[in-house]
Scaffold this motif. Structure first.
Motif, mmCIF file in Angstrom:
data_model
loop_
_atom_site.group_PDB
_atom_site.id
_atom_site.type_symbol
_atom_site.label_atom_id
_atom_site.label_comp_id
_atom_site.label_asym_id
_atom_site.label_seq_id
_atom_site.Cartn_x
_atom_site.Cartn_y
_atom_site.Cartn_z
ATOM 1 N N SER A 78 0.808 -1.246 -0.159
ATOM 2 C CA SER A 78 0.038 0.011 0.009
ATOM 3 C C SER A 78 0.633 1.222 0.077
ATOM 4 O O SER A 78 0.365 2.150 -0.896
ATOM 5 C CB SER A 78 -0.746 -0.025 1.114
ATOM 6 N N ALA A 79 1.816 1.326 0.666
ATOM 7 C CA ALA A 79 2.891 2.561 0.777
ATOM 8 C C ALA A 79 3.572 2.656 -0.599
ATOM 9 O O ALA A 79 3.966 3.825 -0.907
ATOM 10 C CB ALA A 79 3.763 2.159 1.714
ATOM 11 N N GLN A 80 3.799 1.641 -1.285
ATOM 12 C CA GLN A 80 4.314 1.780 -2.621
ATOM 13 C C GLN A 80 3.468 1.988 -3.896
ATOM 14 O O GLN A 80 3.746 2.565 -4.993
ATOM 15 C CB GLN A 80 4.997 0.579 -3.048
ATOM 16 N N LEU A 81 2.167 1.894 -3.491
ATOM 17 C CA LEU A 81 1.090 2.018 -4.582
ATOM 18 C C LEU A 81 0.306 3.311 -4.626
ATOM 19 O O LEU A 81 -0.786 3.603 -5.176
ATOM 20 C CB LEU A 81 -0.095 0.866 -4.596
ATOM 21 N N SER A 82 0.698 4.245 -3.395
ATOM 22 C CA SER A 82 -0.308 5.298 -3.097
ATOM 23 C C SER A 82 -0.503 6.130 -4.366
ATOM 24 O O SER A 82 0.602 6.575 -5.153
ATOM 25 C CB SER A 82 0.569 6.185 -2.098
ATOM 26 N N PRO A 89 -9.223 -1.737 -7.576
ATOM 27 C CA PRO A 89 -8.290 -1.308 -6.491
ATOM 28 C C PRO A 89 -7.033 -2.015 -6.667
ATOM 29 O O PRO A 89 -6.824 -2.970 -7.110
ATOM 30 C CB PRO A 89 -9.359 -2.126 -5.371
ATOM 31 N N GLY A 90 -5.964 -1.369 -6.307
ATOM 32 C CA GLY A 90 -4.626 -1.911 -6.308
ATOM 33 C C GLY A 90 -4.150 -3.194 -5.513
ATOM 34 O O GLY A 90 -3.484 -4.015 -5.919
ATOM 35 N N LEU A 91 -5.080 -3.311 -4.376
ATOM 36 C CA LEU A 91 -5.011 -4.362 -3.553
ATOM 37 C C LEU A 91 -6.462 -5.114 -3.382
ATOM 38 O O LEU A 91 -7.328 -4.315 -2.769
ATOM 39 C CB LEU A 91 -4.572 -3.744 -2.193
ATOM 40 N N ASN A 92 -6.396 -6.378 -3.473
ATOM 41 C CA ASN A 92 -7.721 -7.146 -3.592
ATOM 42 C C ASN A 92 -7.316 -8.371 -2.745
ATOM 43 O O ASN A 92 -6.598 -9.220 -3.159
ATOM 44 C CB ASN A 92 -8.298 -7.488 -4.749
#
Length: 283
Positions: A78-82, A89-92
């Motif tokens: 999440s810190a790298q996809l901000s 969504p970047g994270l699923n």
């Protein structure tokens, strides 16, 4: 150094620095951490890059360590996809562990961490798999190799019956009006074509027996990054081409990077307290 204790993610200097100073733009290579090495080295990291096989498979029955690994990965990535601007969504995270002791850990984590990830249960699996497979095909058809990264987490691949290759021959697959390929075919598309397009999968399965039911040999080869917890020598050889996982203790695991020819033993992280997630949000 406490050989019989789980590692503490709060002591990971590299992750702390990342959370304090997240990158302004999404890096070409995305990193998450698994735990502390047995030798005196930096924490054991997994690097995802846009190349075939850049998916992570975790096999073992240490459910607490698996939950910690996935939770830390969500925070790290999440810190790298901000601000990445992905169409999805970047994270699923598909959490299929309804009757496991830590079944509520991700719901609690979602509330405490307030991170931008999508949490789904078994009933959400068809929609999430279809959406991500559609995005893979869109990127393939338009040659979009530089689009924002997307990660698919599967907590309990052994429970995802709709993704098993045997299910593709069900009667529904012969429905002339079916708009989409069956889910197992879509999942194979994600595993095979996703990594080169920035779409990666991180999946946990509890045993090699269940893994054989969940993935055929071709799909297994699409996981070039693997974590093995304690298992039999035969299962260890089948998973990481080494019997080393048969000699592991309860607070040990092995990371294998097939392309790099790397096998490393490490101490997995303990599940961080909810207070850590509340303070570990990227600034």
């Amino acid at each position: 150094f406490e050989g019989n204790a789980a590692a503490e993610v709060a002591n990971n200097r590299q992750l702390n620095e990342l959370l304090e100073n997240p990158p302004a733009a999404t890096p070409n290579r995305l990193v998450t951490w698994l735990g502390d090495p047995v030798a005196v080295r930096e924490p054991v990291a997994v690097t995802f890059q846009r190349q075939s096989g850049s998916n992570l498979l975790i096999v073992g029955q240490n459910v607490e360590a698996v939950a910690a690994l996935l939770s830390v990965s969500l925070v790290s990535l999440s810190a790298q996809l901000s601000g990445s601007g992905a169409t999805l969504p970047g994270l699923n995270l598909l959490d299929l562990s309804a009757d496991i002791g830590n079944a509520n850990v991700f719901a609690q984590f979602e509330s405490a961490a307030n991170l931008p990830f999508r949490l789904g249960r078994g009933r959400h699996l068809p929609r999430i798999i279809t959406e991500i497979a559609t995005e893979v095909r869109r990127r393939l058809d338009t040659d979009l190799t530089g689009e924002a990264p997307i990660f698919l987490f599967i907590h309990g691949l052994h429970r995802a019956r709709d993704l098993r290759p045997d299910d593709r021959f069900s009667f529904s697959s012969f429905d002339a009006e079916q708009a989409e390929p069956d889910l197992s075919t879509q999942f194979e598309t994600i595993l095979r074509d996703g990594p080169e397009l920035g779409i990666h999968t991180i999946a946990w399965c509890d045993t090699m027996t269940n893994l054989a039911r969940s993935l055929d040999r071709r799909a297994l080869h699409d996981f070039g990054l693997r974590v093995a917890f304690q298992m039999s020598a035969e299962d260890s050889v089948n998973l990481i081409d080494s019997a080393a996982a048969s000699k592991l203790g309860p607070q040990r695991a092995i990371f294998s990077d097939e392309d790099a020819g790397r096998i490393e033993k490490f101490r997995p992280y303990a599940q961080p307290p909810l207070s850590w997630f509340a303070t570990a949000k990227p600034l």
